[in-house]
Design a protein around this motif. Sequence first.
Motif, PDB file in Angstrom:
ATOM      1  N   HIS A   1       6.462  -9.047  50.973  1.00  0.00           N
ATOM      2  CA  HIS A   1       5.966  -7.977  51.845  1.00  0.00           C
ATOM      3  C   HIS A   1       5.889  -8.421  53.303  1.00  0.00           C
ATOM      4  CE1 HIS A   1       2.139 -10.115  50.859  1.00  0.00           C
ATOM      5  NE2 HIS A   1       1.836  -9.809  52.095  1.00  0.00           N
ATOM      6  N   THR A   2       6.043  -9.733  53.566  1.00  0.00           N
ATOM      7  CA  THR A   2       6.076 -10.214  54.952  1.00  0.00           C
ATOM      8  C   THR A   2       7.466 -10.082  55.579  1.00  0.00           C
ATOM      9  OG1 THR A   2       6.505 -12.459  54.175  1.00  0.00           O
ATOM     10  CG2 THR A   2       4.210 -11.856  54.492  1.00  0.00           C
ATOM     11  N   ILE A   3       8.464  -9.696  54.783  1.00  0.00           N
ATOM     12  CA  ILE A   3       9.820  -9.519  55.315  1.00  0.00           C
ATOM     13  C   ILE A   3       9.863  -8.240  56.151  1.00  0.00           C
ATOM     14  CG2 ILE A   3      12.260  -9.235  54.755  1.00  0.00           C
ATOM     15  CD1 ILE A   3      11.674 -10.618  52.069  1.00  0.00           C
ATOM     16  N   PRO A   4      10.214  -8.320  57.426  1.00  0.00           N
ATOM     17  CA  PRO A   4      10.291  -7.097  58.231  1.00  0.00           C
ATOM     18  C   PRO A   4      11.448  -6.213  57.783  1.00  0.00           C
ATOM     19  CG  PRO A   4      11.181  -8.950  59.444  1.00  0.00           C
ATOM     20  CD  PRO A   4      10.611  -9.521  58.174  1.00  0.00           C
ATOM     21  N   ARG A   5      11.490  -5.037  58.339  1.00  0.00           N
ATOM     22  CA  ARG A   5      12.613  -4.150  58.046  1.00  0.00           C
ATOM     23  C   ARG A   5      13.913  -4.868  58.389  1.00  0.00           C
ATOM     24  NH1 ARG A   5      13.288   2.200  59.724  1.00  0.00           N
ATOM     25  NH2 ARG A   5      15.533   2.350  59.422  1.00  0.00           N
ATOM     26  N   VAL A   6      14.842  -4.894  57.433  1.00  0.00           N
ATOM     27  CA  VAL A   6      16.030  -5.732  57.557  1.00  0.00           C
ATOM     28  C   VAL A   6      17.076  -5.064  58.443  1.00  0.00           C
ATOM     29  CG1 VAL A   6      17.972  -6.720  56.277  1.00  0.00           C
ATOM     30  CG2 VAL A   6      15.645  -6.927  55.377  1.00  0.00           C
TER      31      VAL A   6
END
Length: 486
Positions: free
Chosen positions: A344-349
Motif C-alpha cells: 500500500h506504500t507503492i504510489p500510483r504507478v
Amino acid sequence: MSSSSRESAEGAGWGPAERGTYRQSMPASDRRERISWLDPRMLWAARNGVLASWFGDPTGATRSRWVAQREAAGAPADKVIRRDDPDRFSFLVIGDTGEGGEPQYAVVPGLLEAGRDTRFAVIASDVIYPVGSADDYAAKFFRPYRDYPAPVYAIPGNHDWYEDLGGFMRVFCDDAPALPPGPAPRPPTRAWLRALLWHRPRADDGRHLDEARALRSAPGRRAVQPGPYWAIDAGPVRVVGIDTGLLGTLDAEQGAWLREVARGPRPKILVTGSPLYVDGRYRPCPVEGGGTVDDIVRDPDHRFVAAIGGDIHNYQRYPVRLPDGRTLQYVVAGGGGAFTHATHTIPRVDVAGVSERDFRCYPLRGDSLAFYSALYGRRLRLPRFFALTEAEAAAVIAERLGIGPTRAPGAPARVTRRMRLVAGLLGTGRRPDRTRRFRLPVHRLYTQLFSPGSATYRPPFFKSFLRLDVGPDAVRLRCYAATGNR
C-alpha cells in the motif's frame, strides 16, 4: 470460493476459514520459530550490510575468491549448467524463503501441488535468514522442501552474505570448503575498522549439515552449482542467475561474465536478488566499471524476455514495452516465506510507460493496508482507531491514488477522516500529480522498520511463488498465492 484476490475478499484470505494443512508438516519446535527484526540482537548479528555501506563493500573480492576456488575444483569456467530438459517444461521461482516459521511452511502445500511436474526450482535471494548460517539450513531449507522431487538452485541474497556466503557455498556448491583467511588490512584504515566489527560464523557452524542433507537425499534432488552466479541451459531457454551481494550491485568480473552469457539467440530469463523495477521505481543495478544490468537485459541481441528479482517480499509485475517493440516482463517475486513488505506504500504507478492498468501486485494495496492497520492496532493497543476492514482500506486506497476498485466491487465503503488519517500514518502511496505537502514522511521508515516487524503467525500471510511454463515459442509466467488458509 474464488481463487483470486482480484475476485473476492475470500480469495485474498479474509473471512472465516480453516487454517491450511501446512502445520501438519511442521515440527513442534518450528511452530515456535520467531525472527524479530526489531530485536537489537538480531540487528547486531546482521550488521555487515551497514558496515559495507559505511566502510566499503568487500563482497566483490570475496566472491572472486569463491569463484576461483570452484574453478580450481573443476567447476565449468563459463558457469553454465547444461541440462537435458525437453522443449516444453516448467520450473518454479521462490523468493526470500528462509525464516523457517509458519509463513514459509504455508507456501509449501501449494508449491508441491503446482510444482509436482516441474523440472527444477530456483530460490531468488535470501535462502536463509537472519545471517545465512549453515546450521539454519535444516529448518529453513532441507525440511520445508524435503518433498519437492526435483533439484533446487539458488542465488544468494544480502542475508546469505552476512556470513561471507559460507553456508550457501557448502549447500549449493558441492560442499565448498571454507575460504582461507585473506590478507589482514592495516590499521587505521576503513577496511581495518570494517574487519574489526565484521560478523563471522561460529567456528563449529555447519556441524548438522550432513544430517540435514538426508532430508533431500533422493537421487535427482541435489543441485550442484558452479558458484554463486550461474546460467542454466534448460530446453529452449537460458536462465541466468546473478549475485548482487550485500548492496545490490555487480562486481566487474561478474558483469563481464553476464555480458558473455547473455549473447546468442537463445531466449533468456534473468533471476536476480535486486529487482530492476520495484515499488514504482526504476533500479537498473549498476555494474562496477560502468553500465547497468538492465542495459544488458534490454539489448535486443541478448533476447531477454523477463527479469525476476527477489529481496522485496511481495509480488509485483511491470510489463515494459521497449522502443524496438518487445515487451519485457519485470517481476518482483520475494513472497516465498519471509515477512511481507507492504504494497500500500507503492504510489500510483507511472514508470517506463507502465500505468496502473498494466501493473499488478500481491497483496493488493487495500489488503496490505488492512493487514497493517490491524497489526499496528493490536501492537499499539488502539484497534478501534487503526483497524480498517478490507473494504474500507480498498476505498481509501482508491481515493488517495485516484484509481478504480481493483477487486470486483461490492457495496462501496464511505471514506471517513479516520480512514484517511490511518492511511496517511501508515505510509499509503499518493498519485504522482497530487501535492505531498501534507504527507507524513513515513514511507521509507515504514518499509525499512515497520515491514520487517510485521511477521505474524496467523493467516492471511500473503505469500506467493511463480511457475514458469516454457515452450518453443513462449514462456507463461503465473503467480500463485498462499494465504495460509484452505
